[in-house]
Scaffold this motif. Sequence first.
Motif, PDB file in Angstrom:
ATOM      1  N   GLU A  18      -8.688 -16.859  -2.997  1.00  0.00           N
ATOM      2  CA  GLU A  18      -8.772 -15.547  -3.650  1.00  0.00           C
ATOM      3  C   GLU A  18     -10.126 -14.902  -3.400  1.00  0.00           C
ATOM      4  OE1 GLU A  18      -5.254 -16.880  -5.835  1.00  0.00           O
ATOM      5  OE2 GLU A  18      -6.830 -17.789  -4.698  1.00  0.00           O
ATOM      6  N   GLY A  21     -11.692 -11.819   1.109  1.00  0.00           N
ATOM      7  CA  GLY A  21     -11.921 -10.600   1.893  1.00  0.00           C
ATOM      8  C   GLY A  21     -10.843 -10.357   2.938  1.00  0.00           C
ATOM      9  N   LYS A  22      -9.668 -10.940   2.754  1.00  0.00           N
ATOM     10  CA  LYS A  22      -8.582 -10.750   3.733  1.00  0.00           C
ATOM     11  C   LYS A  22      -8.169  -9.276   3.808  1.00  0.00           C
ATOM     12  CE  LYS A  22      -5.926 -13.620   1.666  1.00  0.00           C
ATOM     13  NZ  LYS A  22      -6.902 -13.807   0.582  1.00  0.00           N
ATOM     14  N   SER A  23      -7.896  -8.686   2.633  1.00  0.00           N
ATOM     15  CA  SER A  23      -7.442  -7.280   2.634  1.00  0.00           C
ATOM     16  C   SER A  23      -8.488  -6.387   3.283  1.00  0.00           C
ATOM     17  CB  SER A  23      -7.192  -6.781   1.205  1.00  0.00           C
ATOM     18  OG  SER A  23      -6.409  -7.692   0.509  1.00  0.00           O
ATOM     19  N   THR A  24      -9.751  -6.662   2.980  1.00  0.00           N
ATOM     20  CA  THR A  24     -10.845  -5.863   3.551  1.00  0.00           C
ATOM     21  C   THR A  24     -10.813  -5.936   5.073  1.00  0.00           C
ATOM     22  OG1 THR A  24     -12.179  -6.350   1.594  1.00  0.00           O
ATOM     23  CG2 THR A  24     -13.365  -5.591   3.559  1.00  0.00           C
ATOM     24  N   ARG A  56       7.926 -11.777  -4.963  1.00  0.00           N
ATOM     25  CA  ARG A  56       6.475 -11.720  -5.207  1.00  0.00           C
ATOM     26  C   ARG A  56       6.172 -11.395  -6.672  1.00  0.00           C
ATOM     27  NH1 ARG A  56       1.660 -10.575  -2.388  1.00  0.00           N
ATOM     28  NH2 ARG A  56       0.157  -9.572  -3.738  1.00  0.00           N
ATOM     29  N   ARG A  79       9.553 -16.051   2.726  1.00  0.00           N
ATOM     30  CA  ARG A  79       9.151 -16.216   4.142  1.00  0.00           C
ATOM     31  C   ARG A  79      10.365 -16.179   5.066  1.00  0.00           C
ATOM     32  NH1 ARG A  79       5.766 -20.716   3.706  1.00  0.00           N
ATOM     33  NH2 ARG A  79       4.393 -19.079   2.975  1.00  0.00           N
ATOM     34  N   ARG A 101      -1.623 -13.874   4.863  1.00  0.00           N
ATOM     35  CA  ARG A 101      -1.088 -15.173   4.421  1.00  0.00           C
ATOM     36  C   ARG A 101       0.235 -15.485   5.138  1.00  0.00           C
ATOM     37  NH1 ARG A 101      -3.993 -17.376   0.569  1.00  0.00           N
ATOM     38  NH2 ARG A 101      -5.121 -16.151  -0.962  1.00  0.00           N
ATOM     39  N   THR A 106       1.075 -22.032   2.041  1.00  0.00           N
ATOM     40  CA  THR A 106       1.938 -22.976   1.338  1.00  0.00           C
ATOM     41  C   THR A 106       1.358 -24.389   1.382  1.00  0.00           C
ATOM     42  OG1 THR A 106       3.987 -21.734   1.663  1.00  0.00           O
ATOM     43  CG2 THR A 106       4.207 -24.104   1.451  1.00  0.00           C
ATOM     44  N   GLN A 110       0.489 -25.072  -2.351  1.00  0.00           N
ATOM     45  CA  GLN A 110       1.514 -25.938  -2.950  1.00  0.00           C
ATOM     46  C   GLN A 110       1.290 -27.404  -2.567  1.00  0.00           C
ATOM     47  OE1 GLN A 110       2.494 -22.525  -1.940  1.00  0.00           O
ATOM     48  NE2 GLN A 110       2.150 -22.403  -4.149  1.00  0.00           N
ATOM     49  N   ARG A 154     -10.963  -7.205 -11.445  1.00  0.00           N
ATOM     50  CA  ARG A 154      -9.680  -6.501 -11.295  1.00  0.00           C
ATOM     51  C   ARG A 154      -8.863  -6.438 -12.579  1.00  0.00           C
ATOM     52  NH1 ARG A 154      -7.882  -8.476  -5.433  1.00  0.00           N
ATOM     53  NH2 ARG A 154      -7.358 -10.357  -6.550  1.00  0.00           N
ATOM     54  N   ASP A 158      -3.506 -12.933 -12.159  1.00  0.00           N
ATOM     55  CA  ASP A 158      -2.142 -13.370 -11.895  1.00  0.00           C
ATOM     56  C   ASP A 158      -2.042 -14.884 -12.096  1.00  0.00           C
ATOM     57  OD1 ASP A 158      -2.810 -14.694  -9.476  1.00  0.00           O
ATOM     58  OD2 ASP A 158      -2.562 -12.847  -8.325  1.00  0.00           O
ATOM     59  N   ARG A 193     -20.578 -13.763   4.552  1.00  0.00           N
ATOM     60  CA  ARG A 193     -21.364 -12.916   5.453  1.00  0.00           C
ATOM     61  C   ARG A 193     -20.958 -11.438   5.261  1.00  0.00           C
ATOM     62  NH1 ARG A 193     -19.542 -14.787  10.812  1.00  0.00           N
ATOM     63  NH2 ARG A 193     -20.975 -13.232  11.614  1.00  0.00           N
TER      64      ARG A 193
HETATM   65  N1  Z5A Z   1       0.439 -18.059  -2.224  1.00  0.00           N
HETATM   66  C1  Z5A Z   1       0.850 -19.376  -2.380  1.00  0.00           C
HETATM   67  O1  Z5A Z   1       0.514 -20.027  -3.371  1.00  0.00           O
HETATM   68  N2  Z5A Z   1       1.646 -19.931  -1.426  1.00  0.00           N
HETATM   69  C2  Z5A Z   1       2.054 -19.242  -0.332  1.00  0.00           C
HETATM   70  O2  Z5A Z   1       2.797 -19.783   0.504  1.00  0.00           O
HETATM   71  C3  Z5A Z   1       1.623 -17.880  -0.172  1.00  0.00           C
HETATM   72  C4  Z5A Z   1       0.809 -17.324  -1.145  1.00  0.00           C
HETATM   73  C5  Z5A Z   1       2.049 -17.078   1.012  1.00  0.00           C
HETATM   74  C6  Z5A Z   1      -0.936 -13.955  -3.273  1.00  0.00           C
HETATM   75  O3  Z5A Z   1      -1.794 -13.171  -3.977  1.00  0.00           O
HETATM   76  C7  Z5A Z   1      -0.977 -15.308  -3.957  1.00  0.00           C
HETATM   77  O4  Z5A Z   1       0.074 -16.113  -3.458  1.00  0.00           O
HETATM   78  C8  Z5A Z   1      -2.256 -16.028  -3.623  1.00  0.00           C
HETATM   79  C9  Z5A Z   1      -1.821 -17.308  -2.916  1.00  0.00           C
HETATM   80  C10 Z5A Z   1      -0.390 -17.439  -3.255  1.00  0.00           C
HETATM   81  N3  Z5A Z   1      -2.934 -16.447  -4.776  1.00  0.00           N
HETATM   82  N4  Z5A Z   1      -3.259 -15.823  -5.744  1.00  0.00           N
HETATM   83  N5  Z5A Z   1      -3.542 -15.288  -6.709  1.00  0.00           N
HETATM   84  P1  Z5A Z   1      -2.341 -11.789  -3.500  1.00  0.00           P
HETATM   85  O5  Z5A Z   1      -1.707 -11.361  -2.230  1.00  0.00           O
HETATM   86  O6  Z5A Z   1      -2.228 -10.876  -4.665  1.00  0.00           O
HETATM   87  O7  Z5A Z   1      -3.877 -12.099  -3.373  1.00  0.00           O
HETATM   88  P2  Z5A Z   1      -4.738 -12.803  -2.290  1.00  0.00           P
HETATM   89  O8  Z5A Z   1      -3.985 -13.015  -1.035  1.00  0.00           O
HETATM   90  O9  Z5A Z   1      -5.364 -13.996  -2.889  1.00  0.00           O
HETATM   91  O10 Z5A Z   1      -5.825 -11.702  -1.996  1.00  0.00           O
HETATM   92  P3  Z5A Z   1      -6.973 -11.167  -2.916  1.00  0.00           P
HETATM   93  O11 Z5A Z   1      -7.258 -12.010  -4.103  1.00  0.00           O
HETATM   94  O12 Z5A Z   1      -6.647  -9.749  -3.187  1.00  0.00           O
HETATM   95  O13 Z5A Z   1      -8.246 -11.278  -2.027  1.00  0.00           O
HETATM   96  P4  Z5A Z   1      -8.594 -10.813  -0.548  1.00  0.00           P
HETATM   97  O14 Z5A Z   1      -7.594  -9.858  -0.005  1.00  0.00           O
HETATM   98  O15 Z5A Z   1      -8.882 -12.016   0.241  1.00  0.00           O
HETATM   99  O16 Z5A Z   1      -9.965 -10.048  -0.767  1.00  0.00           O
HETATM  100  P5  Z5A Z   1     -10.347  -8.465  -0.778  1.00  0.00           P
HETATM  101  O17 Z5A Z   1      -9.430  -7.730  -1.730  1.00  0.00           O
HETATM  102  O18 Z5A Z   1     -10.485  -7.962   0.601  1.00  0.00           O
HETATM  103  O19 Z5A Z   1     -11.812  -8.562  -1.362  1.00  0.00           O
HETATM  104  C11 Z5A Z   1     -12.042  -8.982  -2.684  1.00  0.00           C
HETATM  105  C12 Z5A Z   1     -13.347  -8.312  -3.186  1.00  0.00           C
HETATM  106  O20 Z5A Z   1     -14.443  -8.780  -2.408  1.00  0.00           O
HETATM  107  C13 Z5A Z   1     -13.343  -6.778  -3.049  1.00  0.00           C
HETATM  108  O21 Z5A Z   1     -14.073  -6.241  -4.131  1.00  0.00           O
HETATM  109  C14 Z5A Z   1     -14.112  -6.547  -1.738  1.00  0.00           C
HETATM  110  O22 Z5A Z   1     -14.757  -5.312  -1.710  1.00  0.00           O
HETATM  111  C15 Z5A Z   1     -15.106  -7.689  -1.770  1.00  0.00           C
HETATM  112  N6  Z5A Z   1     -15.470  -8.161  -0.412  1.00  0.00           N
HETATM  113  C16 Z5A Z   1     -14.655  -8.298   0.661  1.00  0.00           C
HETATM  114  N7  Z5A Z   1     -15.342  -8.761   1.729  1.00  0.00           N
HETATM  115  C17 Z5A Z   1     -16.621  -8.924   1.316  1.00  0.00           C
HETATM  116  C18 Z5A Z   1     -17.821  -9.393   1.959  1.00  0.00           C
HETATM  117  N8  Z5A Z   1     -17.826  -9.794   3.237  1.00  0.00           N
HETATM  118  N9  Z5A Z   1     -18.955  -9.442   1.239  1.00  0.00           N
HETATM  119  C19 Z5A Z   1     -18.953  -9.044  -0.071  1.00  0.00           C
HETATM  120  N10 Z5A Z   1     -17.864  -8.592  -0.741  1.00  0.00           N
HETATM  121  C20 Z5A Z   1     -16.727  -8.540  -0.058  1.00  0.00           C
END
Ligand code: Z5A
Length: 212
Positions: A18, A21-24, A56, A79, A101, A106, A110, A154, A158, A193
Amino acid sequence: MTARTFPPPAFITFEGGEGAGKSTQLSRLQPRLAAAGVPALFTKEPGGTPAGEQIRAALLDPALEIDPLAEFLLYSASRAQLVRTVLQPALARGEVVVCDRYADSTLAYQGYGRGLPLPFLRSVTAEATGGLTPTLSVLLDIDPAAGLGRVAQRGQKDRLERADLAFHRRLRAGFLELAAADPERWLVLDATRPADELEADIWARVSALLAQ
Ligand code: Z5A
């Protein structure tokens, strides 16, 4: 006029804990591919199809208690639907597919996280994916305390964000183990980074892959 030759289809996944930074990074890769004239489809797991989005919603609902086996099967159902109705058709059209992802999540969540046996997960996953394996997987690696700290703003957490820190540490170690076992496929990056540097490293690897 010489016909434009597009690169062979490639399947690229982004993985990590979590807040890694994937979405970014996905939002930065999309315009780069578009500017390079590469037809690309961006999608995510769980979800990416109408049925998958309903799955989802159940999987991430903090009000639902879901048994680990049932949880795994729901991710697999989402999937299977995505692979058959979205990913395979896009690859067959010659598009580059980028997925937020995929099956490695998984194994990490899991398997390493919840403790379900990896051979069982791999066997069902092979059926769900029809053997579709990523060409390149980008692992954005971050200490879970830092990643969860990033997403703490946020609001409501979840189901998986509420899991304890030990769970998130296990799945981080799992991702690193999966990447170490297949270094050709994985690009492992330190997600603390600056985002601009990560974007440049990812683009260097993706453009090299597409030039092959
Ligand atoms: N899951 C599972 O258990 N089994 C499976 O088979 C699959 C998934 C496929 C999906 O949640 C959930 O499903 C996940 C795993 C599980 N677990 N949870 N909860 P999701 O899709 O809602 O969330 P996520 O995939 O974990 O993404 P996320 O939490 O939204 O994070 P992210 O996309 O990796 O990060 P972001 O939104 O790009 O960045 C987060 C914050 O950090 C944001 O404020 C950015 O501005 C900041 N950021 C980004 N990059 C940087 C850097 N480089 N420096 C500083 N700050 C940064």
